[in-house]
Design an enzyme around this catalytic site. Structure first.
Site, PDB file in Angstrom:
ATOM      1  CD  GLU A   1      37.520  42.681  62.557  1.00 13.13           C
ATOM      2  OE1 GLU A   1      36.957  43.780  62.406  1.00 13.13           O
ATOM      3  OE2 GLU A   1      38.722  42.482  62.290  1.00 13.13           O
TER       4      GLU A   1
ATOM      5  CG  ASP B   1      39.280  43.384  45.732  1.00 13.74           C
ATOM      6  OD1 ASP B   1      38.576  42.975  44.788  1.00 13.74           O
ATOM      7  OD2 ASP B   1      39.015  44.409  46.383  1.00 13.74           O
TER       8      ASP B   1
ATOM      9  CG  ASP C   1      36.662  46.717  41.133  1.00 13.29           C
ATOM     10  OD1 ASP C   1      36.022  46.809  40.067  1.00 13.29           O
ATOM     11  OD2 ASP C   1      36.235  47.133  42.229  1.00 13.29           O
TER      12      ASP C   1
ATOM     13  CB  SER D   1      32.972  41.249  43.913  1.00 12.09           C
ATOM     14  OG  SER D   1      32.536  41.896  42.726  1.00 12.09           O
ATOM     15  N   GLY D   2      29.831  40.041  43.308  1.00 11.50           N
ATOM     16  CA  GLY D   2      28.427  40.423  43.256  1.00 11.50           C
ATOM     17  C   GLY D   2      28.129  41.514  42.249  1.00 11.50           C
TER      18      GLY D   2
ATOM     19  NE  ARG E   1      33.237  48.071  41.917  1.00  3.12           N
ATOM     20  CZ  ARG E   1      33.043  49.304  42.382  1.00  3.12           C
ATOM     21  NH1 ARG E   1      32.351  50.158  41.664  1.00  3.12           N
ATOM     22  NH2 ARG E   1      33.530  49.670  43.540  1.00  3.12           N
ATOM     23  N   GLY E   2      33.767  42.330  40.008  1.00 10.05           N
ATOM     24  CA  GLY E   2      35.087  41.756  40.184  1.00 10.05           C
ATOM     25  C   GLY E   2      35.067  40.412  40.854  1.00 10.05           C
ATOM     26  CB  VAL E   3      36.994  37.631  40.928  1.00 10.12           C
ATOM     27  CG1 VAL E   3      36.031  37.331  39.796  1.00 10.12           C
ATOM     28  CG2 VAL E   3      38.344  38.092  40.379  1.00 10.12           C
ATOM     29  CG  HIS E   4      36.466  39.412  46.618  1.00 10.43           C
ATOM     30  ND1 HIS E   4      35.342  39.698  47.367  1.00 10.43           N
ATOM     31  CD2 HIS E   4      36.839  40.587  46.028  1.00 10.43           C
ATOM     32  CE1 HIS E   4      35.043  40.981  47.249  1.00 10.43           C
ATOM     33  NE2 HIS E   4      35.931  41.539  46.431  1.00 10.43           N
TER      34      HIS E   4
ATOM     35  CG  LEU F   1      37.454  43.406  58.014  1.00  9.63           C
ATOM     36  CD1 LEU F   1      38.353  44.499  58.551  1.00  9.63           C
ATOM     37  CD2 LEU F   1      36.066  43.540  58.614  1.00  9.63           C
TER      38      LEU F   1
ATOM     39  CG  HIS G   1      27.014  44.069  45.170  1.00  3.79           C
ATOM     40  ND1 HIS G   1      26.492  45.328  44.994  1.00  3.79           N
ATOM     41  CD2 HIS G   1      28.368  44.212  45.165  1.00  3.79           C
ATOM     42  CE1 HIS G   1      27.473  46.202  44.882  1.00  3.79           C
ATOM     43  NE2 HIS G   1      28.628  45.562  44.986  1.00  3.79           N
TER      44      HIS G   1
END
Length: 451
Positions: free
Chosen positions: A68, A136, A138, A187-188, A190-193, A351, A359
């Site tokens: 998906e 995730d 943030d 994340s583009g 303010r954070g990381v994935h 998702l 971003h």
């Protein structure tokens, strides 16, 4: 169809971030050019196919087609349950829609785009069967312990909190759980994935994902709790002890003190005194610090001095109460331990934004982060959409073309890292697994005819 309409229709939808708002400096024309020239379609397809490329008799040729995707388009038009037969179809869909955001979901038992055909069959045929284990983190969740920025803002003083989070979680995923194929992505904004892509991670049930997520739970409080971390017992869990010794303690006493000066004012140190359960100790330290309020020391020096005074006081009183024995560690964990959005990790159908998206708030690309060199990563130096278009206009290279000079372009190094450090080892492992499974299947088939 808007997000609200989808929710009203009862779709089971989970997504990692709030809807993107488009600002004036986000150029839609530039986005079209980016998707037309720079987005690494082939690499994304290879990643999400996990070796099922049709070249081996043991491949599942429909694997990628059951994945998906969702698109967030202009004016908050939201399209979920998108699926693509191959890389070419995916590329055509992205180029024709130029989504402001692309999210990646689970691999389902049937093609997500055809799910309605199974809705009235009386059986639950449409269900997630594989999904990367994702995390995730943030920076906005650290607003109570950073004093340089707040909200979505980030700078070189507070970003190291993300760096420490990467080190702690990545080390544990590899050493405690044995995972090998881990992708960290900016994340583009303010954070990381984090994407854990090992086969055993992708096949975890929701219950197993919840167990892994809970393994990392330490930060349990909210903005109304003075004490947000409670490390019960006489000693720390080995994972927490390693994190404290290897990463958190030195960061807290070094860089965090230097950049945030967390004891330098009454407003700041009262928050920390509230984490100490003994009122006599609180009063003693408060008295010392109020009397030295007019010291000529710098904010950083003042903060470091008060931290040493706090540690010395707690050390001398640690036998007074069990709650004081880990108070120093609890303070350090409160300020520095990763604040993971655990709900993102627990469900297969959640998702998460795709790598190499742009971003819409910052125009920055969601590039991979090397966990072995994450200290060097600067979120403010990540290329923006306008910079990439300027490079194209000046004769820069297309990133989807293999070229010895591609790593000298703005995005080239990120794509080269994605390919060489993450994708190639992952695909090698996937193809070995497919070959092993195929041989096992053939052997069982031969055994069934040997009677």
């Amino acid at each position: 169809m808007t997000r609200e309409e989808i929710e009203n229709n009862g779709e089971d939808m989970m997504i990692d971030d709030s809807k993107p708002k488009i600002e004036n400096d986000f150029n839609v024309h530039y986005l079209r050019i980016y998707y037309g020239n720079l987005f690494p379609y082939t690499d994304i397809h290879k990643w999400l196919s996990y070796g099922h490329d049709g070249k081996h008799p043991g491949c599942d040729e429909y694997y990628f087609g059951r994945r998906e995707f969702s698109f967030t388009l202009e004016n908050d038009v939201y399209l979920r349950y998108k699926s693509f037969k191959n890389a070419s179809v995916m590329e055509d869909a992205i180029k024709s829609n130029f989504p402001y955001k692309i999210d990646i979901g689970a691999v389902y038992s049937v093609d997500p785009d055809k799910r309605h055909a199974y809705a009235h069959s009386g059986t639950n045929l449409f269900t997630p069967v594989e999904r990367e284990l994702v995390f995730d983190i943030d920076i906005t969740d650290y607003d109570d312990v950073r004093y340089c920025c707040s909200g979505a803002d980030v700078c070189s003083k507070c970003w190291p909190l993300m760096t420490v989070a990467i080190k702690v979680i990545d080390t544990s995923l590899r050493e405690d759980f044995g995972f090998k194929h881990i992708l960290w992505v900016f994340s583009g904004r303010r954070g990381v994935h984090c994407w854990v892509c090992d086969a055993k991670a992708r096949r975890l049930t929701n219950e197993q994902r919840s167990a892994v997520a809970e393994y990392f739970r330490v930060y349990k409080g909210n903005e109304n709790n003075a004490k947000k971390v409670d490390l019960m017992g006489h000693s720390l869990h080995p994972f927490l002890a390693r994190s404290y010794v290897d990463f958190l303690k030195n960061f807290f006493e070094g860089e965090l003190q230097a950049t945030q000066s967390i004891f330098s004012s009454k407003e700041k140190y009262e928050k920390i005194l509230g984490m100490i359960t003994d009122e006599d100790i609180q009063s003693d330290l408060r008295g010392k610090w109020e009397n030295s309020a007019r010291s000529s020391l710098s904010e950083e020096a003042t903060s470091r001095l008060r931290w040493e005074q706090l540690k010395k006081t707690l050390q001398s009183k640690k036998n007074k109460a069990l709650s004081l024995r880990t108070c120093v560690e609890e303070i350090v964990f409160t300020f520095t331990y990763p604040r993971i959005d655990l709900e993102v990790s627990k469900q297969m159908n959640h998702l998460l934004k795709a790598p190499f998206c742009v971003h819409p708030k910052t125009g920055r690309v969601c590039v991979p982060i090397d966990p072995n060199n994450c200290d060097e990563f600067d979120p403010l130096a990540v290329p923006t959409l306008s910079q990439l278009i300027e490079e194209i206009n000046s004769g820069g290279l297309r990133m989807d073309v293999d070229d010895d000079d591609s790593d000298r372009s703005l995005l080239g190094k990120s794509i080269k890292f994605f390919r060489s450090s993450f994708l190639e080892p992952l695909l090698k492992s996937c193809k070995e697994e497919i070959e092993s499974s195929y041989k096992t299947k053939i052997a069982k088939t031969k055994d069934s005819f040997s009677w």
